[in-house]
Motif scaffolding. Structure first.
Motif, PDB file in Angstrom:
ATOM      1  N   MET C   1      55.174  47.059  28.005  1.00 30.18           N
ATOM      2  CA  MET C   1      54.021  47.714  28.629  1.00 30.18           C
ATOM      3  C   MET C   1      52.733  47.061  28.160  1.00 30.18           C
ATOM      4  O   MET C   1      52.592  46.710  26.996  1.00 30.18           O
ATOM      5  CB  MET C   1      53.995  49.210  28.273  1.00 30.18           C
ATOM      6  N   THR C   2      51.819  46.871  29.074  1.00 28.56           N
ATOM      7  CA  THR C   2      50.498  46.360  28.759  1.00 28.56           C
ATOM      8  C   THR C   2      49.491  47.469  29.034  1.00 28.56           C
ATOM      9  O   THR C   2      49.546  48.099  30.086  1.00 28.56           O
ATOM     10  CB  THR C   2      50.158  45.154  29.656  1.00 28.56           C
ATOM     11  N   THR C   3      48.594  47.710  28.099  1.00 27.12           N
ATOM     12  CA  THR C   3      47.544  48.698  28.330  1.00 27.12           C
ATOM     13  C   THR C   3      46.215  47.974  28.526  1.00 27.12           C
ATOM     14  O   THR C   3      45.844  47.101  27.725  1.00 27.12           O
ATOM     15  CB  THR C   3      47.446  49.670  27.144  1.00 27.12           C
ATOM     16  N   ILE C   4      45.532  48.324  29.600  1.00 23.97           N
ATOM     17  CA  ILE C   4      44.275  47.640  29.936  1.00 23.97           C
ATOM     18  C   ILE C   4      43.192  48.686  30.189  1.00 23.97           C
ATOM     19  O   ILE C   4      43.419  49.657  30.924  1.00 23.97           O
ATOM     20  CB  ILE C   4      44.467  46.735  31.169  1.00 23.97           C
ATOM     21  N   HIS C   5      42.057  48.501  29.525  1.00 24.98           N
ATOM     22  CA  HIS C   5      40.901  49.348  29.800  1.00 24.98           C
ATOM     23  C   HIS C   5      40.057  48.665  30.873  1.00 24.98           C
ATOM     24  O   HIS C   5      39.634  47.524  30.686  1.00 24.98           O
ATOM     25  CB  HIS C   5      40.046  49.534  28.545  1.00 24.98           C
ATOM     26  N   VAL C   6      39.852  49.360  31.958  1.00 24.32           N
ATOM     27  CA  VAL C   6      39.041  48.768  33.032  1.00 24.32           C
ATOM     28  C   VAL C   6      37.869  49.697  33.336  1.00 24.32           C
ATOM     29  O   VAL C   6      37.877  50.887  32.977  1.00 24.32           O
ATOM     30  CB  VAL C   6      39.856  48.564  34.332  1.00 24.32           C
ATOM     31  N   GLY C   7      36.882  49.148  33.995  1.00 23.84           N
ATOM     32  CA  GLY C   7      35.753  49.990  34.363  1.00 23.84           C
ATOM     33  C   GLY C   7      34.690  49.200  35.086  1.00 23.84           C
ATOM     34  O   GLY C   7      34.728  47.964  35.144  1.00 23.84           O
ATOM     35  N   CYS C   8      33.773  49.948  35.665  1.00 26.85           N
ATOM     36  CA  CYS C   8      32.622  49.302  36.302  1.00 26.85           C
ATOM     37  C   CYS C   8      31.429  50.253  36.273  1.00 26.85           C
ATOM     38  O   CYS C   8      31.592  51.473  36.272  1.00 26.85           O
ATOM     39  CB  CYS C   8      32.938  48.878  37.728  1.00 26.85           C
ATOM     40  N   ASP C   9      30.254  49.662  36.207  1.00 30.24           N
ATOM     41  CA  ASP C   9      28.990  50.381  36.366  1.00 30.24           C
ATOM     42  C   ASP C   9      28.278  49.788  37.556  1.00 30.24           C
ATOM     43  O   ASP C   9      28.056  48.566  37.610  1.00 30.24           O
ATOM     44  CB  ASP C   9      28.100  50.200  35.126  1.00 30.24           C
ATOM     45  N   LEU C  10      27.936  50.635  38.515  1.00 32.16           N
ATOM     46  CA  LEU C  10      27.230  50.162  39.706  1.00 32.16           C
ATOM     47  C   LEU C  10      25.960  50.992  39.863  1.00 32.16           C
ATOM     48  O   LEU C  10      26.004  52.219  39.737  1.00 32.16           O
ATOM     49  CB  LEU C  10      28.089  50.345  40.957  1.00 32.16           C
ATOM     50  N   VAL C  77      44.768  51.950  31.850  1.00 40.57           N
ATOM     51  CA  VAL C  77      45.866  51.688  32.777  1.00 40.57           C
ATOM     52  C   VAL C  77      47.063  51.106  32.034  1.00 40.57           C
ATOM     53  O   VAL C  77      46.904  50.178  31.241  1.00 40.57           O
ATOM     54  CB  VAL C  77      45.406  50.702  33.876  1.00 40.57           C
ATOM     55  N   ASP C  78      48.208  51.647  32.289  1.00 38.66           N
ATOM     56  CA  ASP C  78      49.438  51.126  31.682  1.00 38.66           C
ATOM     57  C   ASP C  78      50.261  50.398  32.738  1.00 38.66           C
ATOM     58  O   ASP C  78      50.654  50.985  33.748  1.00 38.66           O
ATOM     59  CB  ASP C  78      50.272  52.280  31.095  1.00 38.66           C
ATOM     60  N   LEU C  79      50.498  49.132  32.468  1.00 37.01           N
ATOM     61  CA  LEU C  79      51.294  48.314  33.397  1.00 37.01           C
ATOM     62  C   LEU C  79      52.689  48.107  32.851  1.00 37.01           C
ATOM     63  O   LEU C  79      52.858  47.706  31.697  1.00 37.01           O
ATOM     64  CB  LEU C  79      50.637  46.944  33.591  1.00 37.01           C
ATOM     65  N   ARG C  80      53.659  48.415  33.670  1.00 34.98           N
ATOM     66  CA  ARG C  80      55.061  48.120  33.325  1.00 34.98           C
ATOM     67  C   ARG C  80      55.645  47.284  34.463  1.00 34.98           C
ATOM     68  O   ARG C  80      56.522  47.739  35.199  1.00 34.98           O
ATOM     69  CB  ARG C  80      55.870  49.420  33.204  1.00 34.98           C
ATOM     70  N   PRO C  81      55.126  46.067  34.611  1.00 31.80           N
ATOM     71  CA  PRO C  81      55.517  45.275  35.782  1.00 31.80           C
ATOM     72  C   PRO C  81      56.995  44.934  35.784  1.00 31.80           C
ATOM     73  O   PRO C  81      57.603  44.763  34.729  1.00 31.80           O
ATOM     74  CB  PRO C  81      54.677  44.004  35.657  1.00 31.80           C
ATOM     75  N   ALA C  82      57.543  44.872  36.959  1.00 25.81           N
ATOM     76  CA  ALA C  82      58.870  44.289  37.121  1.00 25.81           C
ATOM     77  C   ALA C  82      58.684  42.783  37.031  1.00 25.81           C
ATOM     78  O   ALA C  82      57.890  42.212  37.777  1.00 25.81           O
ATOM     79  CB  ALA C  82      59.442  44.676  38.482  1.00 25.81           C
ATOM     80  N   ILE C  83      59.381  42.183  36.091  1.00 21.76           N
ATOM     81  CA  ILE C  83      59.238  40.730  35.911  1.00 21.76           C
ATOM     82  C   ILE C  83      60.578  40.081  36.165  1.00 21.76           C
ATOM     83  O   ILE C  83      61.581  40.442  35.538  1.00 21.76           O
ATOM     84  CB  ILE C  83      58.711  40.406  34.503  1.00 21.76           C
ATOM     85  N   ASN C  84      60.593  39.168  37.106  1.00 21.30           N
ATOM     86  CA  ASN C  84      61.857  38.548  37.488  1.00 21.30           C
ATOM     87  C   ASN C  84      61.816  37.047  37.341  1.00 21.30           C
ATOM     88  O   ASN C  84      60.747  36.437  37.265  1.00 21.30           O
ATOM     89  CB  ASN C  84      62.192  38.912  38.944  1.00 21.30           C
ATOM     90  N   ASP C  85      62.991  36.503  37.302  1.00 21.89           N
ATOM     91  CA  ASP C  85      63.139  35.049  37.221  1.00 21.89           C
ATOM     92  C   ASP C  85      62.764  34.452  38.579  1.00 21.89           C
ATOM     93  O   ASP C  85      63.369  34.776  39.605  1.00 21.89           O
ATOM     94  CB  ASP C  85      64.598  34.738  36.874  1.00 21.89           C
ATOM     95  N   THR C  86      61.745  33.617  38.590  1.00 19.40           N
ATOM     96  CA  THR C  86      61.237  33.090  39.859  1.00 19.40           C
ATOM     97  C   THR C  86      62.309  32.365  40.657  1.00 19.40           C
ATOM     98  O   THR C  86      62.289  32.375  41.883  1.00 19.40           O
ATOM     99  CB  THR C  86      60.060  32.126  39.619  1.00 19.40           C
ATOM    100  N   SER C  87      63.244  31.740  39.965  1.00 20.48           N
ATOM    101  CA  SER C  87      64.221  30.915  40.684  1.00 20.48           C
ATOM    102  C   SER C  87      65.215  31.754  41.482  1.00 20.48           C
ATOM    103  O   SER C  87      65.944  31.231  42.312  1.00 20.48           O
ATOM    104  CB  SER C  87      64.972  30.008  39.709  1.00 20.48           C
ATOM    105  N   GLN C  88      65.277  33.060  41.187  1.00 20.78           N
ATOM    106  CA  GLN C  88      66.231  33.926  41.885  1.00 20.78           C
ATOM    107  C   GLN C  88      65.627  34.597  43.112  1.00 20.78           C
ATOM    108  O   GLN C  88      66.303  35.363  43.789  1.00 20.78           O
ATOM    109  CB  GLN C  88      66.731  35.027  40.926  1.00 20.78           C
ATOM    110  N   ILE C  89      64.337  34.350  43.359  1.00 19.01           N
ATOM    111  CA  ILE C  89      63.647  35.131  44.389  1.00 19.01           C
ATOM    112  C   ILE C  89      63.606  34.370  45.702  1.00 19.01           C
ATOM    113  O   ILE C  89      62.953  33.337  45.805  1.00 19.01           O
ATOM    114  CB  ILE C  89      62.238  35.495  43.916  1.00 19.01           C
TER     115      ILE C  89
END
Lengths: 277, 277, 277, 277
Positions: C1-10, C77-89
């Motif tokens: 899992m990757t945790t990322i703090h994101v935000g914006c001020d407009l 934000v917590d990312l739990r991406p599905a990560i696959n072997d590119t050669s199988q796709i």
């Protein structure tokens, strides 16, 4: 006769060896003569003065090493325009057109008359042929475009303008030229100095070939055609840039002016004005 | 010297009074001379023969009432091309270009060199300058476009072709011209008769100004440049239509040919060929 | 899992009553979850939070009277991406594609895949199908475009970019999407926050549907796809503006950020990353 | 209630294994119901029937080996349109629009509303808002375009049509949609069967979102909207092709019909007609 003092000061920051072609000098025609003319360059680089094309545009070509380059052009121009009654000016049939006028019926980079054939016929096909019809085109453009500095760029064409409905003087001229050509009226771009133009700048207008001569039109209605001093003539603005730059140079200062010194002979009512043979 | 018999038969069904401008006659230059030439019209309508523009294109203008109009043109053309060693041909610097060549650096209706500056530099900026670079442009175009009759139309431009990757001879020439101009190499369109062209038709090719003259190129690789008989020259195909029709007429029959009768002097290896001064 | 703090001020200067639709909130998917999220408006105008379209984009709609409007958005934000072997796709055949994926094969405003069919086949028709082919498209775009802020505008499309060869992230994504669709690979635009993007800004990237899911790609190579936090998804950038403004308001201040706080789990070698089901 | 019998016969020569997506089935909405429906394929290939997108378009997907493929579709459709007084139908403000309607304000492949903002405001900005304004757009298009079969192609967009002033039904719809969106009126493309259409064919029309529902318009004025049977709905024609073909197949025969069997309830005066919720 109208006497007009015109001139421009241009300063460039030249950062690499650069070739320039300047097209800022008033043209010489039987109806537009020049009594005084000076060109100063600082540093005083050698330049080549030539006349270009079938319309004898006066151009200066020079090559500059990195420097701050100043160009100062001044001229006193006497205009003796042929002024005719607009109601007498008809459209020449294709067979009557002088052969050298025919290329001004062809589409060009910024005037895609080939794509506008149907629209031109639809809008102006029933207008009274002659000076009237070209005036009607100018009036329509003037009413349907909004003049907005910065709304167009170097690749903006007549078709783009017809879509976006905003532009500057060159865009107004391009659309007018394209519509004239689409109706089989030869038309060409003219760059020049314009009395009363606000803010002062080089101006772009156009000529249509009617009867047996080229008549001046300004679809922007921003300057009287009686006060236009012709510089360059061409298929469209691509042929009449005031400066062509091959290398690396940035314009850092620019001043342009056109001042009429003689008493104002400008007519109160619309007239057909021609300053070339 | 190469002697080539060229000709065309055109038949039109004219349904309304119509003006025609035909640009089918072989051009006359010091290197392309004409020993025999006939033009027949049936019905035998009066026509005006003129030479047009700075390149002295030979055009026939006529006005026809409704009829079936036949035009038959035949000429015997002698070519004495200047043939040079390609490796010796360099690009002239902007300052060295003859003043009348400069307009062929400007963008035109079908050759939007202004939009292709970045692409041209990216692809051909590092190619060896001179004849080589123009050949590289032709080779790239030949490899990356597919020649497909009917895949383009009268409004198709160089940018369109670069997107769609298909076209015919005029499209190949337009893209080549645009890329040359974007690299500051003057280039222009040439229409003509071409020996060995299959199927026989009018051909569109181009010239680039290198060293101190115009050299012929054919990006389609469909006909040897030594067998090209020049008809018209211009900014792009807009200036060199074989027939301009103002009115209402339909082409119902067309035959075009170019036959070389002298023994074949065509070189086996690439050469730089010029047929104008 | 990757945790990322994101935000914006407009900050906007609102000069007339104006409706806004903001699309700045991180999307919620099974693989991208949000542990903390705040939206502050100053003045504290009432807003409507909705989810839009089949991808459930989170949007905020509000109506503001003339004022200085500040929006501050922050999320963890917590990312739990599905990560696959590119050669199988592999690429799914048209018959295997889920029905709701089919619209992403259609051309859209900025992705004229219909015009690029020939080019796409010519360039990538022989590439190895699957993840490889989409990577090849990204690599080609990355090598052949120059990233230049300000070189494109709101009406610049994939075809424009292919001509001008310069652009920014949205242009890179549009060209990639258009080429994928032309090859029958569904593709769509994704806007988001990007870790490591310099200078910090909202980012535009894209997804291609391969095998049986959507995989992330960034043709600019400016930010690792493992650090992309999805905001909006759509046919192209027209569907994913961070702010739609109906009225009269000017952006006067903007700050955007994405900071990864967890130890870096980003793989050293290329992987296929997916953050939606 | 109006009962309409619709149907089509399509024959393809399939020369390679080919996937088809057919979008010829009448849509099912609370106001457009189907009492009988048959689809026959010859050879009797297996097909997948699905509903696509937020509008639940009915599509048939199938895969064919080389053969002569015949598709025969017939349906009996009952229309119970909501018919409202046009003068009571206003434009919803941006804040009142349902969230799922917002994407129909975005520009799409064939409806470049972003480029037409100035023109739309200039021409229709002062028209009475509501049903009136959309009718004014239809009337203007009807008066200013000429319907010419063959004058447009698969890449022709609203901007192209505004330049060339000719088109077919899909072009009329695209221009109307683009102008509506430019004025902040959601609009979308609808394909369908049309009673009284001459010559019989699939028809392209559009819907604008006014008040709180989608109303039907036909800028061609070729068929009464009361007799339109909806097939597909989408951003523009890209989303509503009657046949998408991935492979190699040629349409060799096509017949389309729509016949109203019930006594004619069509109103004599303009009415606002809606056939979706």
């Amino acid at each position: 006769m109208t006497t007009i003092h015109v001139g421009c000061d241009l300063t460039y920051s030249v950062t690499n060896p650069t070739s320039f072609l300047f097209n800022v000098a008033a043209a010489r025609t039987p109806l537009q003569t020049i009594s005084e003319e000076t060109l100063q360059l600082n540093p005083s680089i050698q330049y080549e003065a030539s006349s270009l094309g079938m319309e004898d545009i006066q151009v200066y070509r020079l090559y500059a090493e990195p420097c701050e380059l100043q160009l100062n052009y001044r001229a006193t121009v006497d205009l003796r325009p042929a002024i005719n009654d607009t109601s007498q000016i008809v459209e020449a049939g294709y067979s009557q057109l002088p052969i050298d006028v025919l290329p001004y019926l062809n589409p060009s980079r910024y005037c895609e008359s080939d794509r506008l054939a149907h629209f031109a016929l639809q809008m102006f096909g029933n207008a009274q042929p002659g000076f009237c019809r070209v005036s009607a085109i100018c009036d329509w453009i003037n009413s349907n475009l909004d003049y907005q500095a910065g709304s167009s760029g170097p690749s903006t064409s007549a078709c783009d303008v017809l879509i976006q409905r905003t532009g500057v003087c060159r865009d107004y001229a391009h659309l007018a030229i394209a519509l004239c050509r689409a109706l089989c009226i030869p038309a060409r771009y003219v760059s020049g100095y314009a009395v009363s133009l606000q803010p002062p700048d080089f101006h772009g207008f156009f000529e249509a070939y009617l009867g047996s001569r080229w008549y001046l039109f300004d679809a922007t209605h921003m300057a009287p055609v009686e006060g236009l001093v012709r510089i360059g003539t061409g298929r469209d603005a691509a042929d009449a840039s005031f400066a062509t730059i091959i290398g690396s140079a940035t314009l850092t200062h620019m001043a342009v002016w056109a001042e009429q010194t003689s008493p104002n002979p400008m007519p109160n009512q619309p007239a057909a004005v021609s300053t070339t043979d």
